[in-house]
Enzyme design. Structure first.
Site, mmCIF file in Angstrom:
data_model
loop_
_atom_site.group_PDB
_atom_site.id
_atom_site.type_symbol
_atom_site.label_atom_id
_atom_site.label_comp_id
_atom_site.label_asym_id
_atom_site.label_seq_id
_atom_site.Cartn_x
_atom_site.Cartn_y
_atom_site.Cartn_z
ATOM 1 C CD1 TRP A 199 -0.637 46.293 55.074
ATOM 2 C CD2 TRP A 199 0.230 44.140 55.484
ATOM 3 N NE1 TRP A 199 -1.349 45.414 54.754
ATOM 4 C CE2 TRP A 199 -0.965 44.051 55.051
ATOM 5 C CE3 TRP A 199 0.805 43.189 56.002
ATOM 6 C CZ2 TRP A 199 -1.782 42.884 54.851
ATOM 7 C CZ3 TRP A 199 0.317 41.845 55.861
ATOM 8 C CH2 TRP A 199 -0.942 41.525 55.287
ATOM 9 C CE LYS A 225 -1.598 44.178 48.351
ATOM 10 N NZ LYS A 225 -2.730 43.974 48.703
ATOM 11 C CG ASP A 255 5.646 45.760 52.024
ATOM 12 O OD1 ASP A 255 5.200 45.654 50.823
ATOM 13 O OD2 ASP A 255 4.978 45.273 53.044
HETATM 14 N N1 PMP Z 1 2.672 44.243 52.683
HETATM 15 C C1 PMP Z 1 1.692 45.038 52.357
HETATM 16 C C2 PMP Z 1 1.690 46.456 52.060
HETATM 17 C C3 PMP Z 1 0.304 44.581 51.965
HETATM 18 O O1 PMP Z 1 -0.768 45.277 51.374
HETATM 19 C C4 PMP Z 1 0.240 43.091 52.136
HETATM 20 C C5 PMP Z 1 -0.913 42.354 51.443
HETATM 21 N N2 PMP Z 1 -2.227 43.078 51.672
HETATM 22 C C6 PMP Z 1 1.133 42.378 52.689
HETATM 23 C C7 PMP Z 1 2.423 42.822 52.966
HETATM 24 C C8 PMP Z 1 1.428 40.776 52.489
HETATM 25 O O2 PMP Z 1 1.166 40.368 51.262
HETATM 26 P P1 PMP Z 1 1.353 38.962 51.142
HETATM 27 O O3 PMP Z 1 -0.131 38.538 51.142
HETATM 28 O O4 PMP Z 1 1.645 38.819 49.464
HETATM 29 O O5 PMP Z 1 2.091 38.057 51.839
#
Ligand code: PMP
Length: 374
Positions: free
Chosen positions: A102, A209, A185
């Site tokens: 991520w 989450k 994030d």
């Molecule tokens: N950052 C992290 C740490 C994630 O776990 C996720 C989704 N699993 C995201 C960003 C992306 O999130 P979204 O699907 O809400 O755009």
């Protein structure tokens, strides 16, 4: 009614009392003759829910008046773009710390904005090893891993790598990476414990989450960063627009924010974040202990100090056994244990709403599975 033990990575389990409250109020919200979904976002009923969610969040995380709390849309993925869009300017640069899939994605999404603005984004440090399919991340970054630029407009990190099961500051404080404001994030570890918000310039998290359903993105942002943001963007992409309108510039995800409110009331009922943290630590401890007690069978690739309290990843001796584990666990009422497709293996996501009963069911299953297949 039978509810499964839910280990989904997100959207993930929600606390039952938050759902039950929604069920009770679904058709007739507080005698108004309609559901909260059918209320105007400009009306008194919805606005009360909206403001309660914000104030509960402020209360739980002790967020000071130096910060704004926003509920946006577009997921954490949109923040990958919105952060550089607002904060980068020509000739300036931003640092990214890479500890998994991520944070890599955040950097790659920032690159087009940097190019457009004649600005720069760079990897200030990485804990990744290998390339391509062999690329792996097994620990969070330390101060020694990162060559931070104090003149950067921000330094970005991902506090919990949902795919790799790698988390920062599991047993202590976040490292100090220079002087630039830290943008984190926290999608998959927001609200699992109390944190010192003042260490961050900005925190963002997709709600799906720990905080609520998908469709809501929580942003906690320091006032000076909002003020410093670019003004040459469409209004919808400027943080200041959402600040000036209390996240009601356009129609927000009203039902999503209502569920966030219900989840926050549940957090409060659990003794707040101190109570939630205690249970979360016990859950993670039980799971890692079970993995480590079958050394020839289960293996967690993550270094001891970075093992995520939210996403517990582990491997079995073969992919065939991993497939069997997933399918047999599903039959036993344990759902969502397949690892992310990019890395394989098993992943148990054990966010706030996944209770100790689910962990006991999983560790029991793991012990039996190892006995039968080891
Ligand atoms: N950052 C992290 C740490 C994630 O776990 C996720 C989704 N699993 C995201 C960003 C992306 O999130 P979204 O699907 O809400 O755009």
């Amino acid at each position: 009614m039978s509810r499964v033990f839910n280990f989904n990575p997100g959207p993930a389990a929600l606390p039952l009392p938050a759902l039950e409250r929604a069920r009770e109020e679904l058709l007739d919200y507080r005698g108004s003759g309609m559901s909260i979904m059918e209320h105007s976002h400009r009306g008194k009923d919805y606005e009360a829910v909206h403001n309660e969610a914000i104030s509960l969040l402020r209360e739980q995380l002790s967020i000071s008046d130096d910060y704004h709390v926003l509920f946006l849309q577009g997921g954490a993925s949109m923040q990958f773009a919105m952060v550089p869009m607002n904060l980068l300017t020509a000739g300036k640069s931003a640092d990214y710390v890479l500890t998994g899939a991520w944070s890599e994605k955040a950097l790659s999404e920032a690159k087009p904005m940097a190019a457009l603005y004649s600005a720069a984004v760079r990897a200030a440090g990485t804990t990744g090893t290998g390339e391509g399919k062999e690329k792996s991340y097994v620990r969070a970054a330390t101060e020694a891993d990162v060559k931070a630029d104090d003149a950067a407009v921000y330094l970005h990190l991902c506090s919990n790598e949902t795919v790799h099961g790698v988390q920062f500051a599991v047993n202590g404080e976040f490292p100090h990476f220079g002087k630039a404001p830290v943008v984190a994030d926290m999608s998959s570890d927001f609200l699992w414990r109390k944190i010192d918000v003042s260490r961050f310039g900005m925190i963002y998290a997709g709600a799906q989450k720990n905080v609520g359903p998908s469709g809501v993105t929580v942003v906690v942002v320091r006032k000076d960063l909002v003020d410093a943001g670019r003004k040459d963007l469409p209004k919808i992409f400027q943080y200041r627009t959402h600040v000036e309108n209390n996240s009601l510039y356009n129609t927000p995800s009203t039902f999503g924010i209502y569920i966030v409110r219900n989840v926050l009331l549940w957090v409060k009922d659990q003794g707040g974040l101190a109570g939630i943290e205690k249970i979360n630590r016990e859950k993670a401890w039980l799971l890692y202990k079970t993995i480590d007690s079958h050394p020839g069978f289960y293996r967690c690739p993550v270094d001891a100090g970075s093992r995520s309290v939210m996403n517990v990843v582990f491997r079995l001796p073969s992919e065939a056994l991993e497939e069997k584990f997933v399918s047999e666990s599903k039959k036993a009422g344990l759902v969502g244990l397949k690892g992310h497709r990019s890395v394989g293996g098993i992943r148990a996501s054990i966010y706030n709403a996944t209770g100790l009963d689910a962990i006991h069911a999983l560790t029991h299953f793991m012990n039996e599975f190892a006995k039968a297949n080891g």
